[in-house]
Design an enzyme around this catalytic site. Structure first.
Site, mmCIF file in Angstrom:
data_model
loop_
_atom_site.group_PDB
_atom_site.id
_atom_site.type_symbol
_atom_site.label_atom_id
_atom_site.label_comp_id
_atom_site.label_asym_id
_atom_site.label_seq_id
_atom_site.Cartn_x
_atom_site.Cartn_y
_atom_site.Cartn_z
ATOM 1 C CG HIS A 1 -0.519 0.406 2.474
ATOM 2 N ND1 HIS A 1 0.000 -0.485 3.372
ATOM 3 C CD2 HIS A 1 -0.435 1.617 3.065
ATOM 4 C CE1 HIS A 1 0.379 0.155 4.464
ATOM 5 N NE2 HIS A 1 0.139 1.443 4.304
ATOM 6 C CG ASP A 2 2.508 3.263 2.949
ATOM 7 O OD1 ASP A 2 1.601 4.012 2.521
ATOM 8 O OD2 ASP A 2 2.662 2.991 4.153
ATOM 9 C CD GLU B 1 1.741 8.962 -0.751
ATOM 10 O OE1 GLU B 1 0.976 8.802 -1.723
ATOM 11 O OE2 GLU B 1 1.856 10.037 -0.140
ATOM 12 C CG ASP B 2 5.878 6.195 1.420
ATOM 13 O OD1 ASP B 2 5.355 7.287 1.141
ATOM 14 O OD2 ASP B 2 5.608 5.537 2.431
ATOM 15 C CG ASP C 1 -2.313 2.926 6.294
ATOM 16 O OD1 ASP C 1 -1.261 2.652 6.890
ATOM 17 O OD2 ASP C 1 -2.450 3.932 5.566
HETATM 18 MN MN MN Z 1 0.609 3.181 5.561
#
Ligand code: MN
Length: 729
Positions: free
Chosen positions: A82-83, A86-87, A148
């Site tokens: 999930h990240d 984004e990251d 989360d």
């Molecule tokens: Mn997260």
């Protein structure tokens, strides 16, 4: 480093062991392992605020997703990933290439959501809409997001305090109601408790401590309460389990606040739960009622406290029969009656719904559930306005959807007027708005909007924004634009006002000094010199009473033993003096915080810091929507060495003099009074006040205030009081 790897590997093994019930084939295990390895390598070298390797976070989220919610393989993979987008440098396309469309879609949804919550701007609020609409794509995105958030809340302790407040407020404002909406009660309850713990640490700890202190006695009582029920049900061949749940800290706290009662007065601290294994030849519903009948043979029911969610389940799917009965010692207690299936649905929400819907893959089974949720939220999703409204009412988010003449939809906060809408479309349309057609009817630009309205704004080039417009708009965008326009106009009036003031002061032969403004600004209800000059310049105030105002004594400056402290003063590069800071702090009128309250500050336009009580609903809303504006604030009590002084005074005993004196004393001298004595004889009165003062200047002010009361002839200080004994501790 090696230890880290071991720790991570061990956590992954634990995840795998929890996935036993959802993995149907070796491919399923392979998907989870691949997602884990991909995420682990993508986040390699990055650590969380707590110091742990970053991958421990997605691993924990994945474990919540499978073991606490019961979602399937694709959701677990998406939770692990999930990240990543984004990251790290990986894109959704990379995920799609490796894991296929569905998982990529989930990760994409999660990435967009994370954009909503990481955003440190006012758009945060407007983006809630987008998040809610994501629900129609795939509800699993929201559920994984909840997992989360739950893990982030469980580990919130390692974040900075102002971040904690932002995240905890969002949690109570949005995520807990969302979890409730999705029927995830255990998660909802934990989110509420964790949010409370960070928002009101002391109150949380107190309730927890009281619960602990009373737990042995409560346990004994519960056993005494359950015993006859167990006997009765067993005699009637019911197969059941009985358990008791203590209310959550949050729900106790909420009850204490709502009912204004102490911990001892929250009577229903626990609920007893009867979960039965149904017999095949009778409906679950009728079995619930026969158990109810057996329970109420034992204890008398409170007739107005029966809640039948078996006949009509809650919108989120919750089914159970609740009743309140009088137990031993006349204590009321709640009994919840559920079948095994109902209990599973209540505890695990969504996922449990599919489990009882028979076989099939995770993807195909979720759709009927979304369909059901859509129905519950207002039927046909083509009617987006209604859908959104219903959802938002459920979540206590207050926005409405309106339309442009071309049929384009826009969300504006509830309470917005046509003028807000005009500014929302374009600042130029706003600043030249002269009228509005709402649903084709001509009306004022100040008309409040309703959901579904179609609005056309009529403009005129000769219009300019007026000060009173500010009273008729709610959106920050409109306010900002109006203020900007007014400011441009006001630069000129400020100059004019200053000239008028200076001329008047020359006439009165008074030099303009700081203390002049200390009297003038509050008298004319102005926050600063500029505002005063500007109002004067445009003719909003007149200087007729100026002479009188200047003769009055300055407002109380005695009482500042309490000072407001702010943790993160100003981000602007200009350093402001302490006096400036205090002038830029205002206390919110919605909750009127007073010294000693737990408070929090918000930076408003122009750097003004508005101070709210932490419990204020508006503060929670602001923290959730404008978390970036949070400024830590607290009341600091200053320990100033103060000296006991005794004043004696005498005068003519006229009508009302006592009232005047007590008013001056309470308003200006307030808490520093130690004792007051009055006596009156033959039309003469004498009085004595003992009080603490910090300096001789303070004392002088008090003497002046008392002397100024009509009828008071003489005020003097009685010497010889031992001042050293009078330090305030
Ligand atoms: Mn997260």
């Amino acid at each position: 480093m090696e230890n880290d790897d071991q720790l991570v590997e061990q956590q992954f093994e634990e995840l795998l062991s929890q996935c036993g019930s959802i993995c149907k084939s070796p491919e399923d295990y392979a998907t989870i392992r691949a997602a884990y390895e991909f995420a682990r390598d993508a986040h390699r070298g990055v650590r969380r605020k707590s110091g742990e390797p970053y991958i421990t976070h997605p691993l924990s989220v994945a474990r919540i997703v499978v073991s606490e919610i019961g979602l399937g393989v694709k959701s677990v993979a998406a939770a692990l990933l999930h990240d990543v987008v984004e990251d790290t440098d990986y894109t959704v396309e990379d995920i799609r290439y490796r894991f296929g469309d569905k998982i990529a879609q989930l990760v994409d949804g999660l990435t967009k959501l994370s954009g909503v919550f990481n955003k440190e701007s006012s758009e945060q609020a407007e983006n809630f809409k987008r998040m809610i609409l994501t629900l129609s794509d795939d509800v699993r995105v929201i559920i994984i997001k909840l997992a989360d958030r739950l893990h982030n809340m469980r580990t919130l302790g390692s974040m900075l305090p102002h971040k904690q407040m932002k995240i905890a407020s969002e949690t109570i404002y949005l995520f807990a109601p969302l979890a409730n909406r999705l029927g995830l009660y255990a998660i909802k309850s934990e989110l509420e408790d964790l949010s409370l713990k960070f928002r009101f640490p002391e109150e949380y700890a107190q309730i927890e401590e009281r619960l602990f202190a009373t737990s042995a006695a409560r346990q004994q009582y519960i056993e005494r309460f359950n015993h006859p029920i167990i006997q009765k049900l067993a005699q009637n061949n019911v197969r059941f389990e009985i358990s008791a749940r203590v209310k959550s800290v949050y729900s106790i706290w909420k009850k204490m606040k709502q009912k204004q009662v102490g911990f001892e007065e929250v009577y229903d601290l626990f609920a007893v739960r009867v979960v039965f294994d149904p017999i095949e030849w009778a409906s679950e519903k009728s079995q619930c009622w026969s158990i109810y009948s057996l329970v109420t043979d034992v204890y008398r029911p409170k007739m107005d406290r029966i809640r039948d969610w078996v006949g009509t389940p809650k919108a989120n799917g919750y089914e159970a029969l609740h009743c309140t009965v009088m137990g031993p010692d006349g204590i009321w207690a709640e009994v919840q009656i559920r079948s095994r299936r109902m209990d599973d649905v209540a505890e695990r929400g969504v996922a449990a719904h599919w489990r009882y819907k028979g076989a099939g893959s995770e993807d195909t089974q979720i759709d009927p559930w979304i369909e059901k949720l859509r129905e519950a939220l207002g039927g046909d999703t083509d009617d987006a306005v209604e859908f959104l409204d219903n959802f938002k009412i459920g979540l206590e988010v207050t926005e409405i959807m309106v339309f442009t003449p071309k049929g384009e939809s826009r969300t504006v906060p509830k309470g917005s007027t046509a003028l807000d809408f005009a500014y929302d479309v374009h600042s130029k349309i706003g600043s030249q708005a002269i009228g509005a057609k709402i649903n084709h009817r001509l009306t004022s630009i100040f008309t409040p909007l309703s959901s579904g309205d179609q609005i056309e704004i009529i403009t005129s080039a000769s219009v300019t924004p007026k000060v009173e417009w500010l009273d008729h708009v709610t959106t920050a965008k409109a306010k900002t634009h109006i203020r900007q326009a007014l400011r441009r106009e006001s630069e000129n009036s400020i100059k004019e006002g200053q000239e008028i003031f200076e001329a008047k002061m020359r006439e009165l032969k008074i030099t303009i000094q700081a203390r002049v403004f200390r009297k003038v600004l509050p008298a004319y209800e102005c926050l600063d010199k500029r505002q005063f000059y500007s109002k004067l310049g445009v003719g909003m105030i007149k200087l007729d009473g100026l002479e009188k105002i200047l003769k009055q004594n300055a407002a109380t400056k005695l009482m500042k033993y309490w000072t407001l402290q702010i943790a993160r003063p100003f981000r602007s590069s200009k350093k402001k003096s302490e006096e400036d800071v205090s002038r830029h702090m205002i206390t919110a009128t919605c909750c009127n915080p007073i010294p000693g309250d737990e408070i929090i500050g918000f930076e408003k336009e122009g750097g003004v810091i508005e101070v709210h009580k932490r419990s204020c609903a508006e503060a929670i809303r602001l923290s959730a929507q404008r978390g970036e504006k949070i400024v830590g604030a607290s009341w600091e009590s200053q320990k100033v060495v103060s000296h006991l002084a005794v004043l004696s005074f005498r005068g003519i005993d006229r009508m009302g003099i006592m009232l005047d004196l007590s008013r001056i004393i309470s308003e200006q001298l307030g808490v520093n009074i130690r004792a007051v004595e009055f006596s009156s004889h033959d039309g003469i009165f004498e009085g004595k006040i003992s009080l603490y003062v910090r300096s001789s200047e303070d004392l002088k002010t008090i003497i002046e205030s008392v002397s100024a009361v009509k009828g008071v002839e003489r005020v003097s200080r009685i010497e010889g009081v031992d001042a050293s004994a009078a330090e305030i501790q």
